[in-house]
Scaffold this motif. Structure first.
Motif, mmCIF file in Angstrom:
data_model
loop_
_atom_site.group_PDB
_atom_site.id
_atom_site.type_symbol
_atom_site.label_atom_id
_atom_site.label_comp_id
_atom_site.label_asym_id
_atom_site.label_seq_id
_atom_site.Cartn_x
_atom_site.Cartn_y
_atom_site.Cartn_z
ATOM 1 N N ALA A 239 0.807 -1.221 0.000
ATOM 2 C CA ALA A 239 0.000 0.000 0.000
ATOM 3 C C ALA A 239 0.838 1.267 0.000
ATOM 4 N N SER A 240 2.053 1.192 0.565
ATOM 5 C CA SER A 240 2.890 2.398 0.653
ATOM 6 C C SER A 240 3.838 2.559 -0.532
ATOM 7 N N ARG A 264 1.051 -0.127 -6.630
ATOM 8 C CA ARG A 264 0.305 -0.712 -5.514
ATOM 9 C C ARG A 264 -1.036 -1.278 -5.968
ATOM 10 N N TYR A 265 -1.681 -0.630 -6.937
ATOM 11 C CA TYR A 265 -2.963 -1.143 -7.419
ATOM 12 C C TYR A 265 -2.770 -2.384 -8.280
ATOM 13 N N ALA A 269 -4.044 -6.273 -7.098
ATOM 14 C CA ALA A 269 -4.883 -7.142 -7.935
ATOM 15 C C ALA A 269 -4.172 -8.448 -8.244
ATOM 16 N N GLN A 270 -2.872 -8.386 -8.556
ATOM 17 C CA GLN A 270 -2.114 -9.588 -8.865
ATOM 18 C C GLN A 270 -2.059 -10.548 -7.676
ATOM 19 N N LEU A 465 -6.482 1.912 -11.019
ATOM 20 C CA LEU A 465 -7.691 1.090 -11.025
ATOM 21 C C LEU A 465 -7.914 0.455 -12.398
ATOM 22 N N VAL A 466 -7.630 1.210 -13.460
ATOM 23 C CA VAL A 466 -7.730 0.652 -14.811
ATOM 24 C C VAL A 466 -6.751 -0.514 -14.962
ATOM 25 N N GLY A 467 -5.552 -0.335 -14.420
ATOM 26 C CA GLY A 467 -4.569 -1.413 -14.464
ATOM 27 C C GLY A 467 -5.041 -2.636 -13.705
ATOM 28 N N ALA A 468 -5.685 -2.435 -12.564
ATOM 29 C CA ALA A 468 -6.217 -3.557 -11.791
ATOM 30 C C ALA A 468 -7.279 -4.302 -12.591
ATOM 31 N N LEU A 469 -8.115 -3.557 -13.297
ATOM 32 C CA LEU A 469 -9.120 -4.206 -14.152
ATOM 33 C C LEU A 469 -8.456 -5.047 -15.239
ATOM 34 N N SER A 470 -7.331 -4.570 -15.754
ATOM 35 C CA SER A 470 -6.602 -5.342 -16.766
ATOM 36 C C SER A 470 -6.087 -6.651 -16.175
#
Length: 480
Positions: A239-240, A264-265, A269-270, A465-470
């Protein structure tokens, strides 16, 4: 310690924020005769006063998590190696600047990879020594003294140190088995506690660790085969992390992001999807999953979307306290918990906006001390609309009298305002996690929340967040 308006963590599909059991949280909620849904007390903070607070939590029939006190040990290891790690990180940044993307593979000079490899090995060796020096019996005794409902087992925290020091696998070229060895040690530590007769009736969590999707998937498989049904992962380093990344790897395939995004995002997700898929592949059943040190509001939908709907989720963090006390930040309930400093809120108000007094704690403060935005705007206009500074919030004036919740001119009022910020931030996280986990279709609801955040405005955070969706799209088991 009241409990009437708060949910429990008994349902398998729920999601709950767990507050750190500290005087700050207890005092902040005391005025409303309320408490949060669950609390966590770390073993390194055990004292007679803390145990008395723990007793009150259990008497109120609220879940109490006994943490393993690892965070100070991780900080100790990081401090020892931080200088050498920063030297390597600086060289990686130079290469990245020249290439225009995050370097990996043969793009990183062999001598630099070797240096990173050797440093990572030193970090792991030292972290293991620090961990092995912990008196396991003394640690368990401290945890059991809390009479917890949930217990975080001792862990191998070397991987968490590697993340915090930016010793990434694309630099060290470490294979998955090197991270597996850390999880195997954590699983041995977990089994020792889980099989202890004194822990019967207590949910004991194995603490897993990973750096990316592939190591997380392997960790999930190992834990599932070991029979772990309650797992946790340390998130403070994740997170940091302030770095950015423009790719991620799933199995042997590499996927590029359109633009660099906060790592971090992507990593969150990974790790979570990797553990989930690893459990599924091994035929395991992950009943409960706890994130140690994850409290950022915008990360909560990622957490909820990554894990299966059948897994109950809990997460804890000290960030709502630190944000409130150190940074004077409120989580904005009208903007998905976006961080808003008191100075930013005052600027908003004097320019015609306002603050939504949605939590019972901000409402109680307003009722006691007042809130007069019109008076603040007249003051603002009379001074020809000055640039609002922190000094304006700390110097007695019409402004500080009009907006006492966001100003610090009066010591007594400021102390109450600080407690109000702490309580409000916890209230928001409690509400957010409860809403995300309120239905059996938690994952779909969380994905919708992420899409809504992305559509609301374009920022560095929404890029993450877009990267997390990917990551979610490429790690969906139904797709493969």
């Amino acid at each position: 310690m009241g409990t009437s308006s708060l949910s429990r963590t008994n349902n398998r599909t729920g999601m709950t924020f767990v507050a750190n059991l500290r005087s700050e949280t207890i005092e902040a909620f005391a005025a409303q005769e309320a408490s949060l849904a669950a609390y966590l007390l770390s073993s390194h903070r055990v004292s007679p006063a803390a145990l008395e607070q723990a007793r009150l939590v259990r008497d109120a029939n609220l879940p109490l998590f006994a943490d393993n006190g690892t965070k100070p040990l991780i900080d100790q290891v990081i401090d020892k190696f931080q200088h050498d790690a920063k030297v390597i990180s600086a060289q990686i940044r130079e290469i990245r600047h020249e290439l225009g993307h995050v370097p990996r593979g043969q793009e990183i000079p062999a001598i630099l990879c070797q240096r990173a490899n050797e440093l990572a090995a030193e970090v792991v060796e030292h972290a293991t020594q620090v961990s092995e020096a912990v008196d396991t019996e003394q640690l368990l005794a401290a945890q059991l003294s809390m009479a917890p409902t949930d217990l975080i087992a001792q862990e191998d925290f070397a991987t968490a140190c590697l993340i915090a020091l930016n010793l990434e696998r694309e630099t060290t070229h470490w294979p998955i088995p090197r991270i597996d060895s850390r999880n195997r040690r954590s699983l041995r530590l977990w089994r020792r506690i889980a099989e202890d007769a004194r822990c019967q009736g207590i949910r004991v969590y194995a603490v897993l660790s990973a750096m990316d999707y592939n190591t997380a998937r392997s960790a999930g498989r190992l834990a599932a085969r070991a029979g772990v049904t309650h797992a946790a992962i340390g998130m403070a380093g994740v997170a940091s992390d302030s770095s950015a990344v423009d790719f991620f790897v799933v199995h042997t395939a590499s996927f590029s992001l359109d633009k660099p995004a906060p790592r971090r995002y992507i990593r969150l997700a990974q790790l979570l999807r990797g553990i989930t898929n690893g459990y599924a592949e091994a035929g395991g059943d992950l009943h409960r999953f706890h994130c140690l040190g994850l409290g950022a509001p915008f990360m909560m939908p990622v957490l909820a979307a990554a894990l299966d709907d059948t897994t109950a989720i809990t997460t804890d963090a000290t960030s709502p306290i630190h944000d409130a006390v150190r940074d004077h930040v409120f989580y904005d309930p009208e903007h998905a918990g976006d961080r808003a400093s008191t100075r930013e809120i005052v600027v908003r108000i004097v320019n015609g906006g306002n603050w939504p007094f949605m939590s019972p704690f901000t409402q109680a403060f307003r009722d006691q001390f007042g809130h007069d935005p019109e008076s603040a705007r007249r003051w603002f206009a009379s001074l020809d609309q000055p640039h609002i500074t922190k000094a304006h919030l700390r110097t007695p004036s019409i402004l500080t009298q009009a907006l006492p919740l966001f100003c610090e001119a009066e010591p007594d009022t400021s102390r109450v305002a600080s407690k109000t910020r702490i309580a409000h931030n916890h209230w928001f996280l409690n509400r957010l996690t409860r809403e995300l986990g309120s239905t059996a279709e938690r994952r779909d609801k969380a994905l919708l929340a992420i899409h809504d955040l992305v559509a609301s405005k374009k920022t560095i955070t929404t890029r993450g967040l877009v990267g997390a969706l990917s990551v979610f799209a490429e790690t969906n088991p139904r797709r493969r």
